[in-house]
Design a protein around this motif. Sequence first.
Motif, mmCIF file in Angstrom:
data_model
loop_
_atom_site.group_PDB
_atom_site.id
_atom_site.type_symbol
_atom_site.label_atom_id
_atom_site.label_comp_id
_atom_site.label_asym_id
_atom_site.label_seq_id
_atom_site.Cartn_x
_atom_site.Cartn_y
_atom_site.Cartn_z
ATOM 1 N N ILE A 76 0.840 -1.205 0.000
ATOM 2 C CA ILE A 76 0.000 0.000 0.000
ATOM 3 C C ILE A 76 0.869 1.246 0.000
ATOM 4 N N ILE A 77 0.544 2.162 -0.895
ATOM 5 C CA ILE A 77 1.132 3.505 -0.887
ATOM 6 C C ILE A 77 -0.004 4.488 -0.610
ATOM 7 N N ILE A 78 0.090 5.191 0.498
ATOM 8 C CA ILE A 78 -0.923 6.186 0.835
ATOM 9 C C ILE A 78 -0.642 7.469 0.049
ATOM 10 N N THR A 79 -1.697 8.038 -0.519
ATOM 11 C CA THR A 79 -1.583 9.311 -1.239
ATOM 12 C C THR A 79 -2.566 10.283 -0.598
ATOM 13 N N VAL A 94 2.013 0.216 6.071
ATOM 14 C CA VAL A 94 1.966 0.861 4.759
ATOM 15 C C VAL A 94 3.392 1.002 4.235
ATOM 16 N N MET A 95 3.584 0.719 2.951
ATOM 17 C CA MET A 95 4.924 0.734 2.384
ATOM 18 C C MET A 95 5.477 2.150 2.228
ATOM 19 N N GLU A 96 4.650 3.074 1.732
ATOM 20 C CA GLU A 96 5.120 4.436 1.493
ATOM 21 C C GLU A 96 3.988 5.431 1.738
ATOM 22 N N TYR A 97 4.372 6.700 1.860
ATOM 23 C CA TYR A 97 3.423 7.772 2.175
ATOM 24 C C TYR A 97 3.751 8.951 1.268
ATOM 25 N N LEU A 98 2.902 9.209 0.279
ATOM 26 C CA LEU A 98 3.141 10.278 -0.679
ATOM 27 C C LEU A 98 2.208 11.455 -0.398
ATOM 28 N N LYS A 100 0.457 14.909 -1.439
ATOM 29 C CA LYS A 100 0.044 15.656 -2.622
ATOM 30 C C LYS A 100 0.504 17.110 -2.491
ATOM 31 N N PRO A 101 0.896 17.759 -3.572
ATOM 32 C CA PRO A 101 0.965 17.226 -4.933
ATOM 33 C C PRO A 101 2.125 16.241 -5.092
ATOM 34 N N ILE A 102 1.886 15.166 -5.820
ATOM 35 C CA ILE A 102 2.872 14.103 -5.975
ATOM 36 C C ILE A 102 3.668 14.333 -7.254
ATOM 37 N N TYR A 103 4.978 14.411 -7.114
ATOM 38 C CA TYR A 103 5.849 14.596 -8.261
ATOM 39 C C TYR A 103 6.410 13.251 -8.715
ATOM 40 N N PHE A 104 6.726 13.156 -9.985
ATOM 41 C CA PHE A 104 7.099 11.866 -10.572
ATOM 42 C C PHE A 104 8.353 11.284 -9.919
ATOM 43 N N GLU A 105 9.327 12.116 -9.579
ATOM 44 C CA GLU A 105 10.541 11.609 -8.953
ATOM 45 C C GLU A 105 10.230 10.920 -7.630
ATOM 46 N N ARG A 106 9.390 11.562 -6.821
ATOM 47 C CA ARG A 106 9.010 10.967 -5.528
ATOM 48 C C ARG A 106 8.177 9.714 -5.754
ATOM 49 N N PHE A 107 7.327 9.724 -6.765
ATOM 50 C CA PHE A 107 6.532 8.556 -7.127
ATOM 51 C C PHE A 107 7.445 7.373 -7.437
ATOM 52 N N MET A 108 8.506 7.599 -8.217
ATOM 53 C CA MET A 108 9.407 6.509 -8.596
ATOM 54 C C MET A 108 10.210 5.987 -7.404
ATOM 55 N N GLN A 109 10.550 6.863 -6.480
ATOM 56 C CA GLN A 109 11.237 6.393 -5.271
ATOM 57 C C GLN A 109 10.375 5.386 -4.520
ATOM 58 N N ALA A 110 9.092 5.700 -4.401
ATOM 59 C CA ALA A 110 8.165 4.803 -3.716
ATOM 60 C C ALA A 110 7.978 3.504 -4.492
#
Length: 270
Positions: A76-79, A94-98, A100-110
């Motif tokens: 699970i990635i919480i957004t 939960v695996m990751e916590y993103l 908002k606003p979510i940027y692609f670089e941070r998205f790829m890290q997760a």
Amino acid sequence: MTIRCLIIDDEFLARQLLEGYIQKVPFLELVGQCESAFEAMQILQDEKIDLMFLDVNMPELSGINFIRTLKHKPEIIITTAYSEHALEGYQLDVMEYLLKPIYFERFMQAINKVRDMICMKAKAREVERKDDIAEVSRISKGEDYLFIKTGTQMIVKVYLNDILYIESLHEYVRIWLRDESHTIYHSLKSLLEFLPGNQFIQIHRSSIVNFHKVEAIEGNCVKINGQSISIGKNYRDEFLNRVKSKSIGIQPGKPSPRGNDEPGDIPAAE
């Protein structure tokens, strides 16, 4: 390897953004999108989902409460736009916590973190639980080693004195030695039952340490081989009592004659 994804968010723009990101990553497959947790329940029953992108603030059933209803959870990635739910998410694995606003670089890290975890679990499942630790019962008979199965064809002997600490990874554990580690499909609780209590002690819900290898204690952490391992509140008293029993001139909470604690003093357990 393909990671099958599900988006759960009541905001159309948020779903659209995540869909675009997923489409850019070759090993991600979008299975579906949902506006509510109730819609997601049916998809989880009908489809194999490896990863959920889950919003927290949704009508009727929040993302956090939805996680609590799941018996078998995918990664699970919480957004969310709110940071105050991070601790709850951590407590629910939960695996990751993103944020908002979510940027692609941070998205790829997760995503890379999730992929590593899924790959590790896939490899570990090749080994049956009953073969993970062979002859482990011999520890209680005075043996100083155990055999662990590290692959489909490999069983290695690990001496207890070589173990630094053991880390829980959900349904797996990683046994850390000085120069290497072994990950096996086993629970931390059941492994602790076979380890000698005079040498190994649990200091956190996700950590067991070899007491003989503790080099220092600093604040709420122990130092072993350059690593800092947290001491959980529920395990602190037992650990500090063990330290006190092996110490000279250390009494929990007792001030020094100068009015300040000496560097070696251990603060009273909270």
